[in-house]
Design a protein around this motif. Structure first.
Motif, mmCIF file in Angstrom:
data_model
loop_
_atom_site.group_PDB
_atom_site.id
_atom_site.type_symbol
_atom_site.label_atom_id
_atom_site.label_comp_id
_atom_site.label_asym_id
_atom_site.label_seq_id
_atom_site.Cartn_x
_atom_site.Cartn_y
_atom_site.Cartn_z
ATOM 1 N N SER A 117 0.847 -1.191 0.000
ATOM 2 C CA SER A 117 0.000 0.000 0.000
ATOM 3 C C SER A 117 0.883 1.241 0.000
ATOM 4 O O SER A 117 2.094 1.171 0.244
ATOM 5 N N GLU A 118 0.255 2.381 -0.272
ATOM 6 C CA GLU A 118 0.978 3.648 -0.288
ATOM 7 C C GLU A 118 1.500 4.021 1.098
ATOM 8 O O GLU A 118 2.269 4.962 1.244
ATOM 9 N N LYS A 119 1.068 3.302 2.134
ATOM 10 C CA LYS A 119 1.541 3.543 3.509
ATOM 11 C C LYS A 119 2.799 2.727 3.812
ATOM 12 O O LYS A 119 3.114 2.455 4.961
ATOM 13 N N ASN A 120 3.513 2.327 2.745
ATOM 14 C CA ASN A 120 4.756 1.554 2.870
ATOM 15 C C ASN A 120 4.543 0.202 3.525
ATOM 16 O O ASN A 120 5.417 -0.315 4.237
ATOM 17 N N GLN A 121 3.389 -0.383 3.301
ATOM 18 C CA GLN A 121 3.122 -1.725 3.816
ATOM 19 C C GLN A 121 3.545 -2.771 2.792
ATOM 20 O O GLN A 121 3.409 -2.566 1.580
ATOM 21 N N LEU A 163 -7.613 3.921 -0.827
ATOM 22 C CA LEU A 163 -6.207 3.652 -0.531
ATOM 23 C C LEU A 163 -5.558 2.966 -1.737
ATOM 24 O O LEU A 163 -6.036 1.929 -2.205
ATOM 25 N N HIS A 201 -3.271 0.544 -3.488
ATOM 26 C CA HIS A 201 -2.685 -0.715 -3.062
ATOM 27 C C HIS A 201 -2.457 -1.613 -4.264
ATOM 28 O O HIS A 201 -3.037 -1.401 -5.333
ATOM 29 N N ASP A 261 -4.854 3.913 12.931
ATOM 30 C CA ASP A 261 -4.576 4.500 11.615
ATOM 31 C C ASP A 261 -5.731 4.163 10.686
ATOM 32 O O ASP A 261 -5.957 3.000 10.360
ATOM 33 N N ASN A 283 -6.130 4.711 7.583
ATOM 34 C CA ASN A 283 -5.838 4.614 6.158
ATOM 35 C C ASN A 283 -4.690 3.638 5.909
ATOM 36 O O ASN A 283 -3.618 4.001 5.430
ATOM 37 N N LYS A 284 -4.930 2.396 6.247
ATOM 38 C CA LYS A 284 -3.933 1.355 5.989
ATOM 39 C C LYS A 284 -4.654 0.026 5.806
ATOM 40 O O LYS A 284 -5.854 -0.107 6.082
#
Length: 284
Positions: A48-52, A68, A70, A105, A107-108
């Motif tokens: 994902s854009e959350k560096n996941q 999100l 992904h 959070d 947004n993940k």
């Protein structure tokens, strides 16, 4: 089903990649729907854009919030399914369950892993939802069956997420107490909840309980409960054909006249008028 909170349920068996054996990379994307992904076989990673960068395999369950960005890479041909949910139509208690998962959070991607026993429960609930969505003619029970199936899926995810959570709150911590209070209210909003019972359960005086509750929510317990009931009533008016009298009882009002008065006061229209206005708006 018009205005259903489930947009669709799709299966991947596996994705049609150009690589051998279904392996490959799917481009990053986003959509306006919330998504629950169930992996039943194979292996890969969700990003994902959350560096996941989340490793998934058989038994993995993911919740992807709307909007999100992904993507995923499949390293071993996989099978599974995706449930797409319309955020604005999700029943109130299911929304509460999702918010509990996103308290840190919003947004993940939320991910957890189930054993085969609980995975069977998840799949049974998904198949129940598919059966209801496939009916040519729905009945008054369809919405409730879909809601109950989604509630079970989310409850199992919450249970596993809590077991995996290393941040264990002290049982006497005020924040954890009121999280438990809110869960009890959201789960039993349609019953005759009493402030005296809630406060005594946590060894608080009624006055202290009311004060602390408003500090945590911005509302008095009565206002909070009424808002929940009216929000759920609006969803039922929009998404079902249940009578107004039945809805007033189902969401916990002691009489249809009280429901009528509270609804009109807050919304600015009677339940019947609001239902008609909402249907006219949906036709445009």
């Amino acid at each position: 089903m018009k205005d259903c909170f489930v947009k669709d349920i799709s299966h991947f068996d596996p994705h049609d990649f150009s690589a051998n054996d279904g392996e490959g990379l799917y481009r990053s994307h986003s959509h306006k729907y919330a998504e629950i992904v169930v992996i039943t076989d194979g292996e890969g990673y969700y990003t994902s854009e959350k560096n996941q960068n989340i490793h998934v395999s058989s038994g993995s369950i993911l919740i992807v919030p709307p909007h999100l960005y992904h993507g995923f890479v499949c390293v071993k041909a996989w099978k599974g399914m995706s449930i797409h949910l319309k955020p604005q139509n999700i029943p109130h208690y299911c929304n509460y369950q999702i918010n509990q998962l996103y308290k840190h959070d919003a947004n993940k991607i939320i991910a957890t892993k189930f054993d085969q026993n609980d995975l069977r429960k998840i799949l049974h609930s998904v198949h129940q939802m598919e059966d209801e969505l496939s009916m040519r003619k729905t009945d008054k029970f369809c919405y409730d069956i879909l809601r109950n199936a989604l509630e079970l899926i989310l409850l199992l995810i919450i249970r596993h997420a809590k077991q995996a959570d290393q941040e264990i709150s002290h049982p006497n911590d005020e924040e954890s107490i009121f999280r438990e209070v809110l869960q009890k209210i959201h789960l039993n909003f349609n019953t005759s909840l009493k402030v005296s019972e809630l406060s005594s359960h946590y060894y608080l005086s009624e006055s202290t309980f009311r004060k602390k509750f408003k500090e945590h929510t911005g509302y008095s317990p009565k206002q909070y409960l009424t808002n929940l009931r009216l929000d759920e009533a609006k969803r039922l008016l929009r998404q079902t054909k249940k009578t107004i009298e039945f809805i007033s009882t189902e969401v916990g009002f002691s009489s249809s006249s009280r429901f009528h008065d509270q609804f009109t006061k807050r919304v600015g229209a009677t339940p019947f008028e609001w239902r008609m206005q909402d249907r006219d708006h949906m036709k445009k």
